[in-house]
Design a protein around this motif. Structure first.
Motif, mmCIF file in Angstrom:
data_model
loop_
_atom_site.group_PDB
_atom_site.id
_atom_site.type_symbol
_atom_site.label_atom_id
_atom_site.label_comp_id
_atom_site.label_asym_id
_atom_site.label_seq_id
_atom_site.Cartn_x
_atom_site.Cartn_y
_atom_site.Cartn_z
ATOM 1 N N ASN A 108 0.839 -1.198 0.000
ATOM 2 C CA ASN A 108 0.000 0.000 0.000
ATOM 3 C C ASN A 108 0.873 1.248 0.000
ATOM 4 O O ASN A 108 2.053 1.222 0.346
ATOM 5 C CB ASN A 108 -1.011 -0.020 1.152
ATOM 6 C CG ASN A 108 -0.363 0.120 2.512
ATOM 7 O OD1 ASN A 108 0.285 1.125 2.816
ATOM 8 N ND2 ASN A 108 -0.543 -0.891 3.357
ATOM 9 N N CYS A 109 0.268 2.350 -0.437
ATOM 10 C CA CYS A 109 1.012 3.605 -0.614
ATOM 11 C C CYS A 109 0.031 4.758 -0.474
ATOM 12 O O CYS A 109 -1.181 4.568 -0.376
ATOM 13 C CB CYS A 109 1.663 3.642 -1.991
ATOM 14 S SG CYS A 109 0.442 3.695 -3.334
ATOM 15 N N PRO A 147 -6.688 1.246 -6.865
ATOM 16 C CA PRO A 147 -7.346 2.109 -5.878
ATOM 17 C C PRO A 147 -7.722 1.328 -4.628
ATOM 18 O O PRO A 147 -7.823 0.098 -4.642
ATOM 19 C CB PRO A 147 -8.609 2.577 -6.614
ATOM 20 C CG PRO A 147 -8.929 1.448 -7.549
ATOM 21 C CD PRO A 147 -7.595 0.895 -7.982
ATOM 22 N N SER A 148 -7.922 2.050 -3.530
ATOM 23 C CA SER A 148 -8.374 1.452 -2.280
ATOM 24 C C SER A 148 -9.857 1.725 -2.096
ATOM 25 O O SER A 148 -10.333 2.827 -2.377
ATOM 26 C CB SER A 148 -7.587 2.035 -1.094
ATOM 27 O OG SER A 148 -8.106 1.555 0.130
ATOM 28 N N ALA A 149 -10.591 0.725 -1.603
ATOM 29 C CA ALA A 149 -12.030 0.898 -1.388
ATOM 30 C C ALA A 149 -12.313 1.924 -0.296
ATOM 31 O O ALA A 149 -13.355 2.582 -0.317
ATOM 32 C CB ALA A 149 -12.672 -0.442 -1.034
ATOM 33 N N LYS A 181 -8.166 3.299 5.064
ATOM 34 C CA LYS A 181 -8.154 1.936 5.590
ATOM 35 C C LYS A 181 -7.831 0.952 4.469
ATOM 36 O O LYS A 181 -8.734 0.339 3.893
ATOM 37 C CB LYS A 181 -9.503 1.590 6.235
ATOM 38 C CG LYS A 181 -9.820 2.417 7.475
ATOM 39 C CD LYS A 181 -11.163 2.016 8.063
ATOM 40 C CE LYS A 181 -11.517 2.872 9.285
ATOM 41 N NZ LYS A 181 -12.830 2.504 9.845
ATOM 42 N N PRO A 182 -6.547 0.789 4.180
ATOM 43 C CA PRO A 182 -6.185 -0.188 3.151
ATOM 44 C C PRO A 182 -6.425 -1.608 3.651
ATOM 45 O O PRO A 182 -6.389 -1.875 4.853
ATOM 46 C CB PRO A 182 -4.689 0.070 2.941
ATOM 47 C CG PRO A 182 -4.222 0.614 4.250
ATOM 48 C CD PRO A 182 -5.366 1.434 4.783
ATOM 49 N N SER A 183 -6.690 -2.498 2.736
ATOM 50 C CA SER A 183 -6.827 -3.906 3.105
ATOM 51 C C SER A 183 -5.462 -4.511 3.379
ATOM 52 O O SER A 183 -4.448 -4.091 2.819
ATOM 53 C CB SER A 183 -7.511 -4.684 1.974
ATOM 54 O OG SER A 183 -8.864 -4.344 1.883
#
Length: 527
Positions: free
Chosen positions: A194-195, A230-232, A236-238
């Motif tokens: 993640n970034c 993209p993050s949902a 709060k990344p998975s």
């Protein structure tokens, strides 16, 4: 592939005990015949130090990194191991306490400091662990021991000496990378983490590290981001442990298990939390399947979705007739499986171990199939036309394509995990066989083989024996996909020689040879 044994004697508790490193390689006692094509070294990693003085580590992923090495030469085998001199390990040994917070263990402030210096030390930022206990893989001509943070550690694979700590943040926009990259035949490494993406929103980057450079420069210095997912949720990344890669596509499975970044940055510093405190589940998200073209890197903005699962390991990903086939080890539901890997749980008596596993998410080996061309398809229709799978993909009115999997294996509280394949020849290709570690209520007690086409299974298992993830090595002149051997390190705490390297025929899991050592070997996480 279901376990034939119960473990009331609790011998498995021994694999979660501290052991000492070795000053020199130990000879082994070989039974059977070591295949002549096995040359070089088998490297493995796992936790080896489960407490510092009287301060225990609490989670399976907290123990300090111990590297193991079996050397093959002229039909003989030697065993060697050494702790990796990470900052987390060196400082802990020097100060005789847990100094850097681990996955499930909080590092308390130095008791020798006064209250003011301890208070202000909290505001220097989160000190991320470099405890690289999960995997080791090549980058160019070098080898790195890794965990899931931004730090990777260069090691000398001959002496097991620690050479250099590397911060991936210095080269690419990444907060951390997984311990399960994909490596192409030329040595190119792909990984994900993640970034911070556009508009101060979390995202996920695929990073490419090129192979060995002609000018002998460090390939890591030429690392580049290939594509971004993209993050949902914005902050709060998975949790991501691995990803899929075929010849032309990347596949990222975004599960409902989330890292609360605000909690990570705030609660950690003020109240003293650990990594496990920062995980939570989004019960409403389900599981999102993202795909991107590999070359050139391009995100494909289709909304593929399925029911909520936990997922750590992809088995294989390949393309067939306009579809992407994604095989993986799933845990049903949205709860984080790591909640059941506290050392207190794993060291409990057998009936208590089983009772805890009854409450945990249940494992399944699943196949999802993703259509690559959905523009002309009708709503409500199964878009999958591959004749050999029952997996479906149906477009809903809102444009979401709902994925239902085919179950390749399912056994109550009997997991097929830590999967391996004939990666060199069949990684990213249509394949037949996968090999894995069988977990019996989270206790590893067998080696399994699964034919993903016919669902036929094979098992190797012995009483009170606790193997590790199998590694497939192909026979040099092998023709069939499963022409080769499996290597696994087995702990046998009640035996005269309490551990051994086991070599199995990959065709039927029959034993070819074993190399027994005179010392115990703790739990191993991966190769």
């Amino acid at each position: 592939m279901v376990s034939r044994f119960e473990h009331p004697a609790g011998g498995y508790k021994k694999i979660f005990e501290t052991c000492e490193e070795l000053s020199e390689p130990l000879p082994t006692t070989v039974t059977g015949r070591i295949p002549s094509f096995l040359k070089g070294s088998l490297l493995r990693l796992g936790p080896g130090l489960f407490e510092i003085g009287d301060e225990p580590f609490y989670h399976l992923f907290d123990g300090q990194a111990l590297m193991h090495k079996f050397d093959f030469k002229n039909g003989q085998v030697t065993y060697f191991r050494k702790f990796i001199r990470t900052d987390a390990y060196v400082r802990a040994i020097t100060e005789k306490r847990v100094v850097i917070t681990e996955f499930g263990t909080f590092a308390y402030p130095d008791p020798c400091k006064n209250i003011f210096s301890r208070f202000f030390s909290y505001f220097k930022g989160v000190e991320v662990t470099d405890n690289c206990l999960v995997n080791v893989y090549p980058v160019g001509e070098d080898f790195y021991a890794v965990t899931e943070t931004n730090y990777i550690t260069k090691v000398n694979t001959d002496t097991l000496e620690t050479l250099k700590k590397v911060d991936m943040c210095n080269y690419v926009n990444i907060n951390g990378v997984t311990a399960h990259p994909h490596i192409e035949r030329d040595g190119t490494v792909y990984n994900i983490g993640n970034c911070m993406g556009k508009g101060a929103t979390l995202a996920y980057n695929i990073v490419r590290i090129p192979p060995t450079q002609k000018d002998k420069s460090d390939p890591i210095e030429k690392s580049k981001v290939v594509v971004q997912f993209p993050s949902a949720e914005r902050f709060k990344p998975s949790y991501v442990h691995s990803f899929g890669m075929s010849d032309n596509y990347f596949v990222f499975v975004e599960t409902p298990v989330k890292i609360n970044l605000l909690k990570f940055l705030s609660a950690w510093s003020i109240r003293g939390s650990n990594y496990m405190d920062c995980f939570e589940s989004n019960e409403n998200q389900g599981t999102l399947f993202h795909i991107a073209r590999k070359n050139p890197g391009e995100y494909i903005d289709h909304k593929f979705k399925g029911a909520g699962i936990g997922m750590f390991h992809h088995i294989n990903t390949y393309e067939d007739q306009g579809f992407i086939v994604v095989d993986l080890c799933a845990w049903k539901g949205f709860e984080f499986v790591y909640n059941y890997l506290w050392l207190a749980n794993l060291r409990a008596n057998w009936e208590e171990v089983k009772k805890a596993a009854m409450m945990a998410p249940q494992p399944e080996v699943r196949r999802y199939v993703i259509p690559t061309d959905v523009h002309k398809e009708e709503q409500g229709k199964n878009l999958i036309s591959l004749p050999y799978t029952t997996a479906t993909a149906v477009m809903h009115a809102d444009g979401t394509i709902w994925l239902e999997p085919e179950v390749l294996f399912s056994g109550p509280r009997q997991a097929f995990e830590f999967p391996q394949i004939n990666y060199r020849k069949y990684g990213g290709k249509n394949y037949s066989y996968t090999y894995g570690l069988g977990l019996n209520h989270f206790i590893p007690d067998r080696i399994c083989k699964l034919n993903v086409k016919t669902k036929e299974t094979w098992v190797w298992q012995e009483p009170e024996s606790y193997p590790s993830e199998p590694l497939f090595v192909q026979t040099p002149d092998g023709v069939d996909e499963d022409d080769g051997v499996l290597l696994t390190i087995v702990a046998a705490p009640g035996s005269q020689r309490p551990a051994y390297l086991l070599i199995l025929n990959a065709k039927d899991l029959s034993e070819i040879a074993r190399a027994e050592v005179e010392c115990s070997i703790p739990y191993l996480l991966t190769r």
